[in-house]
Design an enzyme around this catalytic site. Structure first.
Site, PDB file in Angstrom:
ATOM      1  N   ILE A  11      16.937   2.609   0.946  1.00 29.53           N
ATOM      2  CA  ILE A  11      17.875   3.069   1.964  1.00 29.53           C
ATOM      3  C   ILE A  11      17.801   2.171   3.195  1.00 29.53           C
ATOM      4  CG2 ILE A  11      17.810   5.456   1.165  1.00 29.53           C
ATOM      5  CD1 ILE A  11      15.933   6.096   3.493  1.00 29.53           C
ATOM      6  N   ASP A  66      10.008  -2.703  11.093  1.00 33.82           N
ATOM      7  CA  ASP A  66       9.704  -1.593  10.187  1.00 33.82           C
ATOM      8  C   ASP A  66       9.709  -2.078   8.735  1.00 33.82           C
ATOM      9  OD1 ASP A  66       9.441   0.709   8.729  1.00 33.82           O
ATOM     10  OD2 ASP A  66      11.118   1.754   9.658  1.00 33.82           O
ATOM     11  N   HIS A 101      12.530   0.811   2.166  1.00 30.70           N
ATOM     12  CA  HIS A 101      13.748   0.063   2.462  1.00 30.70           C
ATOM     13  C   HIS A 101      13.869  -1.226   1.640  1.00 30.70           C
ATOM     14  CE1 HIS A 101      14.176   2.863   5.744  1.00 30.70           C
ATOM     15  NE2 HIS A 101      13.001   2.502   6.229  1.00 30.70           N
ATOM     16  N   GLY A 119      17.188   4.011   9.492  1.00 28.86           N
ATOM     17  CA  GLY A 119      17.971   4.793  10.430  1.00 28.86           C
ATOM     18  C   GLY A 119      18.230   4.046  11.728  1.00 28.86           C
TER      19      GLY A 119
END
Length: 286
Positions: free
Chosen positions: A207, A187, A192, A210
């Protein structure tokens, strides 16, 4: 383009081939924090080719790119959040492998005009040679801008953690560079990695994925109740509730009831839960 219900339930993507090597397996282990202490003989087998083991949640990235895209479903990708992730492990995930990925839209729920939609997509990974199922992945998205299309309401029930003190609590640090490492597992969303883009999206900085937090929660279950044996995890599911920032200290609270493990993941420094309704189903639990 709006969601066309019930035609959306006929969307499929079948027969895609994916492969991975021991390098990918070790990279994933490192990316979720395995081997942070290189002298820890319990975690070394997840990051070292001698006796290499695969973390079960590696299945979530083994066929990265498989699945029905938001555009085909008819939702706004920019306003769609990753809400839940679930895994059924039919056979232990091998350290090297080749699979066929078959994907479909499993369910779509209408929360109403202005309230969004809930979309469940399923991908089954089958061994390329034997055609046996290795894992079933269910990824649930919340499309904030796409409700009101006339679909059924969401009547699912969530996992509920026991009303008692946790049986085990584990603290797992995240590194400041962890999102940069984890994105090499598949990803590469710049949210990110790019500080300016992250701030434009409303965050103080990039961030953590997840699915990285998801993998770290699996690591906690392996540590707490499986003696680091990945074959003992049969099912694993979570609901994402808040973002993690690289450098956060994660606190994983776990409860065990026979073959079921319930868990939540929080960041005490920010007084938030980042994973709720977590559940793992185990085999051969003592």
């Amino acid at each position: 383009m709006a969601i066309q219900y019930p035609a959306v339930l006929d969307l499929k993507e079948e027969g895609r081939h994916f492969s991975w090597t021991d390098r990918d397996t070790m990279l994933y282990g490192l990316a979720i924090g395995m081997g942070a202490d290189p002298l820890d003989r319990r975690e070394l087998p997840f990051v070292y080719e001698e006796g290499l083991r695969t973390v079960p949640t590696f299945a979530a990235v083994a066929a990265w790119g498989a699945g029905i895209t938001p555009e085909r479903i008819g939702v706004n990708r920019g306003k769609t959040l990753h809400g839940e992730e679930a895994l059924i492990v039919h056979k232990p995930i091998p350290v090297t492998g080749s699979v066929i990925a078959d994907s479909r839209v499993l369910a779509v729920y209408d929360k109403g005009e202005g309230k969004g939609a809930v979309i469940q997509r399923e991908t089954v990974l089958r061994d390329l040679d034997s055609k046996e199922a290795l894992a079933t992945l269910t990824r649930t998205a919340f499309a904030r801008a796409d409700g009101g299309f006339g679909g059924p309401p969401d009547t699912r029930t969530m996992n509920v953690t026991p009303e008692r003190q946790p049986d085990v609590t584990i603290e797992l640090p995240t590194r400041r560079d962890q999102a940069l490492l984890y994105r090499l597992c598949g990803d590469r969303n710049p949210l990110h990695a790019d500080p300016e883009l992250a701030r434009a999206a409303g965050f103080e900085g990039p961030i953590l994925h997840g699915l990285c937090t998801y993998g770290m929660a699996c690591r906690a279950v392996l540590q707490a109740f499986c003696d680091y044996d990945p074959a003992r995890i049969r099912e694993f599911s979570v609901r994402f509730s808040a973002p993690v920032f690289p450098g956060d200290l994660l606190t994983v609270d776990l409860w065990r009831d026979a073959h079921d493990v319930w868990f939540e993941v929080g960041v005490r420094a920010r007084d938030i839960k980042v994973i709720r309704n977590g559940r793992a189903t185990l085999a051969q639990i003592n």
